[in-house]
Design a protein around this motif. Structure first.
Motif, PDB file in Angstrom:
ATOM      1  N   SER A  39     -20.444 -18.948  -8.447  1.00 29.79           N
ATOM      2  CA  SER A  39     -19.802 -18.140  -7.409  1.00 29.79           C
ATOM      3  C   SER A  39     -20.625 -18.206  -6.137  1.00 29.79           C
ATOM      4  N   PRO A  48     -20.249 -15.939  -2.713  1.00 32.58           N
ATOM      5  CA  PRO A  48     -19.647 -15.042  -1.734  1.00 32.58           C
ATOM      6  C   PRO A  48     -20.175 -15.343  -0.338  1.00 32.58           C
ATOM      7  N   ASP A  91     -11.186 -17.344  -3.163  1.00 31.54           N
ATOM      8  CA  ASP A  91     -10.484 -16.075  -3.208  1.00 31.54           C
ATOM      9  C   ASP A  91     -10.721 -15.389  -1.874  1.00 31.54           C
ATOM     10  N   LYS A  99     -11.871 -11.744  -1.831  1.00 30.70           N
ATOM     11  CA  LYS A  99     -13.272 -11.512  -2.182  1.00 30.70           C
ATOM     12  C   LYS A  99     -14.232 -12.344  -1.343  1.00 30.70           C
ATOM     13  N   ASN A 100     -13.690 -13.144  -0.407  1.00 32.46           N
ATOM     14  CA  ASN A 100     -14.529 -14.000   0.433  1.00 32.46           C
ATOM     15  C   ASN A 100     -15.482 -14.852  -0.395  1.00 32.46           C
ATOM     16  N   THR A 101     -14.950 -15.426  -1.441  1.00 33.61           N
ATOM     17  CA  THR A 101     -15.798 -16.122  -2.406  1.00 33.61           C
ATOM     18  C   THR A 101     -15.201 -17.481  -2.769  1.00 33.61           C
TER      19      THR A 101
END
Length: 127
Positions: free
Chosen positions: A21, A23, A73, A76-78
């Motif tokens: 992940s 972010p 996403d 979620k800025n991810t």
């Protein structure tokens, strides 16, 4: 500016899976095309996957095609990198990167086009 922090790396056996992940914070996420790169010991950093600002277009290195999936996403800025069927040769430090004002429907494989980088997360695949 945007800040990127990768997570999700670790030690896994060959054939296993990990999800990385990354972010992004600081500016509007949709301004950035996103990419994942990796660097193994003694080797140069190489392209792994990229995704356009729209999220519609993705690109993969031949070595990971069919095993890795990049996604983003916006809520979620991810950006994610799902890695399946991992092999020992996937062992590396994985970096996410952001290209500011990249193409809405495309993405670049050239690391020189990326403006921001995370600190990296180690992925180790044992045989």
């Amino acid at each position: 500016q945007v800040q990127l922090v990768e997570s999700g790396g670790g030690l896994v056996q060959a054939g296993g899976s990990l999800r990385l992940s990354c972010p992004a914070s600081g500016r509007t996420f949709s301004l950035y095309a996103m990419g994942w790169f990796r660097q193994a010991p003694g080797k140069e950093r190489e392209f792994v996957a990229a995704i356009s600002r729209s999220g519609v277009t993705t690109y993969y290195a031949d070595s990971v095609k069919g095993r890795f999936t990049i996604s983003r996403d916006s809520a979620k800025n991810t950006v994610y990198l799902q890695m399946n069927s991992l092999k020992p040769e996937d062992t590396a430090v994985y970096y996410c990167a952001a290209e500011e004002y990249g193409s809405w429907s495309g993405a670049t494989l050239n690391e020189n086009n990326y403006d921001y980088w995370g600190q990296g997360t180690q992925v180790t695949v044992s045989s």
